[in-house]
Enzyme design. Sequence first.
Site, PDB file in Angstrom:
ATOM      1  CG  ASP A   1      -2.075  -0.897   1.093  1.00 44.30           C
ATOM      2  OD1 ASP A   1      -2.584  -0.963  -0.029  1.00 44.30           O
ATOM      3  OD2 ASP A   1      -2.482  -1.533   2.080  1.00 44.30           O
TER       4      ASP A   1
ATOM      5  CG  ASP B   1      -4.360  23.667   8.331  1.00 45.37           C
ATOM      6  OD1 ASP B   1      -4.813  22.666   8.943  1.00 45.37           O
ATOM      7  OD2 ASP B   1      -4.193  23.709   7.104  1.00 45.37           O
TER       8      ASP B   1
ATOM      9  CD  GLU C   1      -2.677  16.987   4.445  1.00 43.30           C
ATOM     10  OE1 GLU C   1      -3.128  17.189   5.595  1.00 43.30           O
ATOM     11  OE2 GLU C   1      -2.976  15.992   3.757  1.00 43.30           O
TER      12      GLU C   1
ATOM     13  CG  PHE D   1     -10.840  22.239   4.502  1.00 41.94           C
ATOM     14  CD1 PHE D   1     -10.227  22.656   3.337  1.00 41.94           C
ATOM     15  CD2 PHE D   1     -11.635  21.091   4.482  1.00 41.94           C
ATOM     16  CE1 PHE D   1     -10.408  21.937   2.167  1.00 41.94           C
ATOM     17  CE2 PHE D   1     -11.817  20.390   3.315  1.00 41.94           C
ATOM     18  CZ  PHE D   1     -11.202  20.809   2.150  1.00 41.94           C
TER      19      PHE D   1
ATOM     20  CB  ALA E   1     -17.084  19.526   2.439  1.00 42.84           C
TER      21      ALA E   1
ATOM     22  NE  ARG F   1     -13.929  21.895  -3.722  1.00 41.24           N
ATOM     23  CZ  ARG F   1     -13.270  21.880  -4.872  1.00 41.24           C
ATOM     24  NH1 ARG F   1     -12.204  21.134  -4.997  1.00 41.24           N
ATOM     25  NH2 ARG F   1     -13.669  22.590  -5.893  1.00 41.24           N
TER      26      ARG F   1
ATOM     27  CE  LYS G   1      -2.929  25.457   4.012  1.00 43.13           C
ATOM     28  NZ  LYS G   1      -3.336  25.709   5.378  1.00 43.13           N
TER      29      LYS G   1
ATOM     30  CG  ASP H   1      -5.330  -1.745   8.085  1.00 45.26           C
ATOM     31  OD1 ASP H   1      -5.924  -1.665   6.992  1.00 45.26           O
ATOM     32  OD2 ASP H   1      -4.785  -0.770   8.636  1.00 45.26           O
TER      33      ASP H   1
ATOM     34  CG  ASP I   1      -7.026  -4.387   2.928  1.00 45.21           C
ATOM     35  OD1 ASP I   1      -7.222  -4.001   1.761  1.00 45.21           O
ATOM     36  OD2 ASP I   1      -6.440  -3.724   3.799  1.00 45.21           O
TER      37      ASP I   1
END
Lengths: 569, 680
Positions: free
Chosen positions: B307, B344, B348, B374, B376, B379, B392, B516, B520
């Site tokens: 992965d 933030d 990231e 942030f 949805a 964005r 940003k 996990d 899977d």
Amino acid sequence: MSLRDLLQLFLLVVILFLSTKPLGLYLEKVYDGDKTFLSFVLRPVEKFIYRLLKIDPCEDQYWAKYAIDLLIFSAVSLVFTYAVLRLQPFLPLNPAHQGVVTPHLSFNTAMSFVTNTDWQSYGGESTLSYFSQMVGLTFQNFVSASMGMGVAVALIRSLAKKEGQGIGNFWADLIRGTLYVLLPLCVVIAIILISQGVIQNFLPYQEITTLEGAKQTIAQGPVASQSAIQMLGTNGGGFFSSNSAHPYENPTPLSNFIQMLSIFLIPSALVYLLGKKVGNLKHGWAVWSAMLIVFLAGALICSHFEYQGNPIYQKLGCVSSSNLEGKEARFGIFNSALFATVTTDASCGAVNSMHDSYTPFGGLVPLVNIMLGEVIFGGVGSGLYGMLMYVILTVFIAGLMVGRTPEYLGKKIEGREVKYVMFSLIVMALSILGFTAWGSLDAAGVAGVGNPGGHGFSEILYAFTSATGNNGSALAGLSTNTPFWNLTLAFAMFFGRFFMMIPMLALAGSMVKKRVHPGGEGTFPVDGPLFVGLLLGVIILVGALTFFPALSLGPIAEHFDMLQGHSYK
Amino acid sequence: MSQSSIWNPALVRPALKDAIKKLHPRLMMKNPVMFVVEIGSLLTTIAFFSDFFIDGGREVLIKNSLFNGQITIWLWFTVLFANFAEAMAEGRGKAQAENLRKARTETQAKRQISPGKVERVPSSQLIKGDIVMVEAGELIPADGTVIEGVASVDESAITGESAPVIREAGGDRSAVTGGTTVLSDQIYVQISTNPGESFLDRMIALVEGAVRQKTPNEIALNILLAGLTIVFLLATVTLKPFALYAQTSVSVVILVSLLVCLIPTTIGGLLSAIGIAGMDRLVQRNVLALSGRAVEAAGDVDVLLLDKTGTITMGNRMATAFIPEEGLTEKEVASIALTASAVDLTPEGRSVVTLAKSLGAKSEVPTDCEAVPFSAESRMSGVDGKGLQIRKGAMDAIQKWMKTVANETMSPQLEAAVKKIASTGGTPLVVAKNGKAVGVIHLKDIVKPGIRDRFERIRAMGIKTIMITGDNRLTAGAIAQEAGVDDFLAEAKPEDKLKLIQSYQTDGRMVAMSGDGTNDAPALAQSDVGLVMNTGTQAAREAGNMIDLDSDPTKLIEIVEIGKQLLITRGSLTTFSIANDVSKYFAIIPAIFSATLPALGALNIMGLKSPQSAILSAVIFNALIIIFLIPLALSGVEYRPQSASRILRKNILVYGLGGITVPFIGIKLIDVLISILGLA
């Protein structure tokens, strides 16, 4: 060894090498049932036989079916040849009026020819009629050879196929091998042999008055035809008692050369067929190289000791100690030693000199060659499947060292396969060592021994080794036409043939089903010098060392005794 | 692993005791090679006593007895040494099992009878399907799945890792293990195992070697060894009649000595220790192989499915560069980005802060500003202050914002920069201040340091690496190239993984993967080696055949190496064992026939002192070599990833040629020693 000797050895190897690929490709066509340049004549014959015997050549047999058909065919062949020998006086083509063959000798001889051994407890010219030789024996020489080739081809198929079931068709393999391979080659070789002076007639034995005025009977017969298949099918049973040492069977150095070459011809091509079929030509040539190395080593060692001869002679005032005893002057030391090596590398057993008269180490070479299982080119078919046994052992033992579970040509080698291989190895050892132990203890066995000391033991050991290995050559000092020897040797031949063939067919049956791993950087390499070296190591460590104790009491003891100036009394 | 840890007295003492216990024929029969040695030892013991007591007294016989006695002792040692090797290997597992047992103490469980009502029962009475409530400070009574609630759990009893983990109902973190402790909150757990079948029970049985079954290759090797033993048995037994023919008598003691020296005792004695030690090496790395077959399969793996996230990359994207708008410096953009990310808290965002600070940027957060989180919908994220608006976000979102706020558009250079970042697999974040774009942040998946080298090594072993990711092809391709994997599967769905595995397997290749999640599970079950993270769901844990207690997917690589090492050790010692025989023939054969066939003395190329010392030396060497090789059997042959032919060449040189030459030297040395000591 002279330059001429080496040049001849070189020539033999080169011609063998050049023949390997074309004959291998021809074998591929034959066994795939494809069209060959002989099909226009032979295909109708082949089809006629299929129709006559109600055979479907396209039926892809499961290994057990293949094995059962093989056993049934062999059993019928055995009874047939036994009957021919027992009924000899009532059958045609018997100008010398040969009588009934004893039951134990008939049994031994029938077993001997059915198992491709051609051990001869009899002298051909003094015991058998032309009919017995041609119908009872030469016929077996063809089919037993073809059967061996068939088993090897079936094993090759099983390695080449991916997740299959069948390993081929016994009857198709048997008939195709005989019709397309053995018959045409035999015609060619027989004609070459006739050109060299090998006889081919049905004349009664000739009464000759010698220069001294004595009467001598000279045996006649259809020799060339039997001699050709005797070599080509690695059978080895000679028309005459003295086999290829007889001037009617092997008159010239050229006929000698042709005979040696024809022993190796098919076994060598089968190795190419292996590489071709499994899509790894390099692997085929690697196996071929391993065979060549042992062959060359054997030939050089054997002729070296024969040239060196017996130092005791020199002390007695002889000019040369070179060992010419039991050898034909027209072949000399090298061509005799080379023939002895070739005939025991393969399971042929034809001889052009008396192995019994070899120096201890000169004679050790043929003996060890047979003990290894006759895998140096080997018997037609049996040489290849015997060698594949060692290849599988090599892959299994050394393959682990690369950090993967062992696989051969992408197919995993697991418990089942190891079981079949070990079974064959054990039966080989049991038959050779067990019967030799019996023969050296039982008074009936010891009675046949012709020489004292270590050499006498060598004679017993050689006999059972030769029988188990389906070779057929012998140390002639041993008299074996007695019930004890005829029966024990017959069983040794039986074990050596069928307890080898059946496990190999079972092996094919289990290999054919396996998935094929594509291979790559991480897998065990089955080509290249490293593999060849490993294979040789396993052949020597596993194949030869088992017999070291036995050998040390025979030829090895004899050799050191000779060096120390002892002689047996 | 150092030598000293192998010869740890705490392990050696019980192993010595076990070595004697293992002499029981019922146990010995499982190992055909050593069983033959045991029978041989019995025969020589009988020969020794019958010589000594029945015909005792005469001088010749006393001298014989000294020899017979020593041979007998060394033959017994051979058996004991082999037993000791196995006991040592088992001992290490037992010590670990002891620790695990402590976690398996009996607890009182609160079983739910009806919603809201619980009863107290001993944990051993819980059966599959029961629901229990566990509160902070309590032990989880048995394995199960969280069906309600969320809790932090201390799993150090099993993993040795002290940091608590979160377990919650639903999703991929719902499995809990019996014997671990709930640290906070309360959860309802549905029990998934019956008593005695729990994960802990299985783990204890595994490390103890109690349920150790021989692996397929081990079985095959055992057949080979048993077969060779029979062949050599034939070679020695028939020597008796052969010798009689040569008018020599060979004693039972000598025949047994020859037999024991020839049969592959070295590998026969160490084979099971090698297997146990291989499993143990996994346990030491906190990996549990649920079947021995899986360890062997690990050595055979051709394809590794990895992965992307967590295995190849760090798990989160990180800022790696600021690209300024014309007229601005990098540092200025960094400062604005720093301000935008001040509040933030996503990984990231943190990475932007870190990068900006490393460039010397200073935040210019006004005093009375508020964070714009942030969402949805928008964005974007950023801050709003007096006369200051910083955002940003993705380019299209920022462009929209710029249009509404200031009716601005982005400059073509900046747009080109954005496209360039996207085309190399990165994620561009546009930074804008008061409606004007000032620069772009380059967010990138960071490939774990050193992973490229590792893949290099894996490739050298002939193994293909394939990266699995949900990213689009472009992004995936860029990371694949950077990490140096051979291939990648982009936009992968769980079914794709399964299909990929099946297609490789149809080609005859063996596939390993880690996973996990419940989704899977089918792929884990299909793969030849399925490594499940301990944090994984119950379904995943049942589908895989190995569990990593540390939940570190990169361990797959180590597992492959351990599998290979196990097989190499087995093969090398087999080769060594068989190659040893050459020297033994040269020691024993001339000795046996020294009296009747003195000519065979020429085979005594080692120049051994007397026939008796020759045989004794060979037997002693044969016994001692087992002891000498125990450390190698337990720690495994040194393994470095490289191509098969290189590994082979090296091992042939060491164990093949070494196997032929070493005993010549060893037997000679022992011979010198025992003749000095006057033992023979």
